[in-house]
Design a protein around this motif. Structure first.
Motif, mmCIF file in Angstrom:
data_model
loop_
_atom_site.group_PDB
_atom_site.id
_atom_site.type_symbol
_atom_site.label_atom_id
_atom_site.label_comp_id
_atom_site.label_asym_id
_atom_site.label_seq_id
_atom_site.Cartn_x
_atom_site.Cartn_y
_atom_site.Cartn_z
ATOM 1 N N GLN A 83 10.535 -13.030 -1.540
ATOM 2 C CA GLN A 83 9.422 -13.655 -0.816
ATOM 3 C C GLN A 83 9.588 -15.175 -0.808
ATOM 4 N N ASP A 85 11.483 -17.372 1.033
ATOM 5 C CA ASP A 85 11.759 -18.181 2.209
ATOM 6 C C ASP A 85 10.999 -17.627 3.402
ATOM 7 N N PRO A 86 9.944 -18.338 3.859
ATOM 8 C CA PRO A 86 9.171 -17.817 4.978
ATOM 9 C C PRO A 86 9.904 -17.873 6.302
ATOM 10 N N VAL A 87 11.022 -18.596 6.369
ATOM 11 C CA VAL A 87 11.804 -18.682 7.605
ATOM 12 C C VAL A 87 12.684 -17.447 7.768
ATOM 13 N N PRO A 111 2.869 -16.261 -3.361
ATOM 14 C CA PRO A 111 3.796 -16.475 -2.253
ATOM 15 C C PRO A 111 3.662 -17.868 -1.657
ATOM 16 N N HIS A 113 4.425 -18.565 1.445
ATOM 17 C CA HIS A 113 4.031 -18.423 2.844
ATOM 18 C C HIS A 113 2.501 -18.468 2.936
ATOM 19 N N ARG A 114 1.960 -19.426 3.694
ATOM 20 C CA ARG A 114 0.507 -19.610 3.747
ATOM 21 C C ARG A 114 -0.210 -18.377 4.298
ATOM 22 N N TRP A 116 0.708 -15.207 3.985
ATOM 23 C CA TRP A 116 0.654 -14.187 2.939
ATOM 24 C C TRP A 116 -0.436 -14.540 1.920
ATOM 25 N N ARG A 117 -0.462 -15.819 1.521
ATOM 26 C CA ARG A 117 -1.445 -16.256 0.524
ATOM 27 C C ARG A 117 -2.869 -16.066 1.055
ATOM 28 N N SER A 155 0.535 -8.665 12.415
ATOM 29 C CA SER A 155 1.927 -9.081 12.569
ATOM 30 C C SER A 155 2.430 -8.631 13.918
#
Length: 361
Positions: A83, A85-87, A111, A113-114, A116-117, A155
């Protein structure tokens, strides 16, 4: 003054570091401890990637059951979905339990990734429900856990409204739940405290970052700084304009090579910049391309010969027919007789390990 390496030495450092030279490692768990992880990918045109990577290092003594045994019974390896690297899309991997303490502090921070958080924060009751269900009845398949999400996961991809799976993977990333095993390809889940060994010493994140970078460089031998931070020492490589980092313990050793057929996810070739600049090797996984636009094949295996990447094998396992179908051996430059013999022998070894016979189109 920055040290200068010639390309031959740089390539040999990389091959040795990935345990692809003539001296094979002796066991699966020590191998994964050195490599730091095995990427799990379900594509099995020839064999699942983790198994193919293990076979190319360990040889015919490796059996896929060893990986399941280490994860599910011995608990010397653990499964985790990246988890970090959000890229890049998260990918599943197995890591050695000996490095768990280097990850727990980072995992507990949540995480990066905003999205996910924010989704975790929007679903506190759902989070508690999942943990309570596992506490009462785990290990469980995801389908056996009720979906009580307050806010469904949105998503544009396949994870859309896959609320239970997404929650489990985020809780796994936090170190609260863990993969306990698999039934076929489906993961079973349980509380992390019932899967991970007790007494793991948690290394604070600043120190853990340094140690992870050092271990990553040890596994790569030579790498771009953005992949390994300040680990190792800076070097220049003949013919390359960029700065590299090298593991000083990997420099200056004798080299004896061999021939190996690599997974498309193999870390020797994963960094395409490094592959191009050190090996002069061009590669692209073409499984997502239309067949008519493929140059090398659906799941072409890069071919390592000694300290050079020399071509790609276009082949597929037809298990119903009991054969490995070789469509083509793409030679980047024409093979000499000894190279051709070595590649043919490697194909035969792979075919025998798969329990198939080889047929050529």
């Amino acid at each position: 003054m920055t040290e200068m390496l010639d390309r031959d030495e740089a390539r040999r450092i990389a091959v040795r570091a990935q345990r692809l030279d003539a001296e094979r490692p002796l066991g699966l768990v020590p191998l994964v401890e050195h490599l730091t992880f095995l990427q799990l990918d379900p594509t099995a045109a020839i064999a699942p990637s983790a198994d193919l990577i293990s076979f190319t290092r360990l040889g015919a003594s490796y059996r896929p059951e060893q990986l399941a045994e280490a994860v599910e019974h011995d608990r010397t390896l653990y499964e985790l979905k990246s988890q970090d690297d959000p890229v890049q899309p998260p990918f599943a991997m197995v890591r050695p339990v000996t490095d768990l303490g280097l990850n727990l502090d980072r995992m507990s921070a949540g995480p990066i990734h905003r999205g996910w958080r924010a989704w975790l924060e929007a679903n506190p009751r759902f989070r508690r429900d999942v943990l309570d269900r596992l506490r009462d009845a785990g290990p469980l398949l995801s389908k056996d856990i009720p979906d009580t999400a307050e806010t469904p996961w949105q998503s544009s991809g396949w994870t859309h409204e896959k609320n239970v799976t997404h929650m489990l993977e985020l809780l796994q990333g936090l170190g609260e739940v863990a993969v306990a095993g698999r039934i076929g390809r489906q993961r079973t889940w349980d509380l992390a405290e019932r899967v991970y060994p007790t007494g793991i010493e948690v290394v604070p994140e600043p120190e853990a970052t340094r140690l992870r970078d050092e271990r990553r460089l040890r596994a790569l031998g030579i790498a771009r700084p953005q992949l390994v931070g300040d680990a190792g020492v800076p070097v220049r490589v003949e013919g390359s304009d960029r700065e590299w980092r090298v593991d000083p313990a990997a420099v200056g050793h004798p080299f004896a090579g061999r021939t190996a057929l690599l997974s498309p996810f193999d870390r020797l070739i994963h960094d395409r910049v490094r592959s191009q600049e050190l090996f002069g090797f061009e590669y692209l996984l073409e499984m997502y391309k239309p067949a008519a636009k493929r140059r090398w094949g659906y799941f072409a295996l890069p071919i390592l010969h000694e300290d050079r990447l020399v071509g790609k094998l276009d082949a597929a396992a037809d298990r119903k027919a009991g054969v490995l179908r070789v469509a083509a051996v793409h030679e980047d430059e024409p093979f000499g007789p000894s190279t051709r013999d070595a590649v043919d022998a490697a194909i035969d070894d792979l075919t025998a390990w798969l329990g198939l016979t080889v047929t050529r189109d």
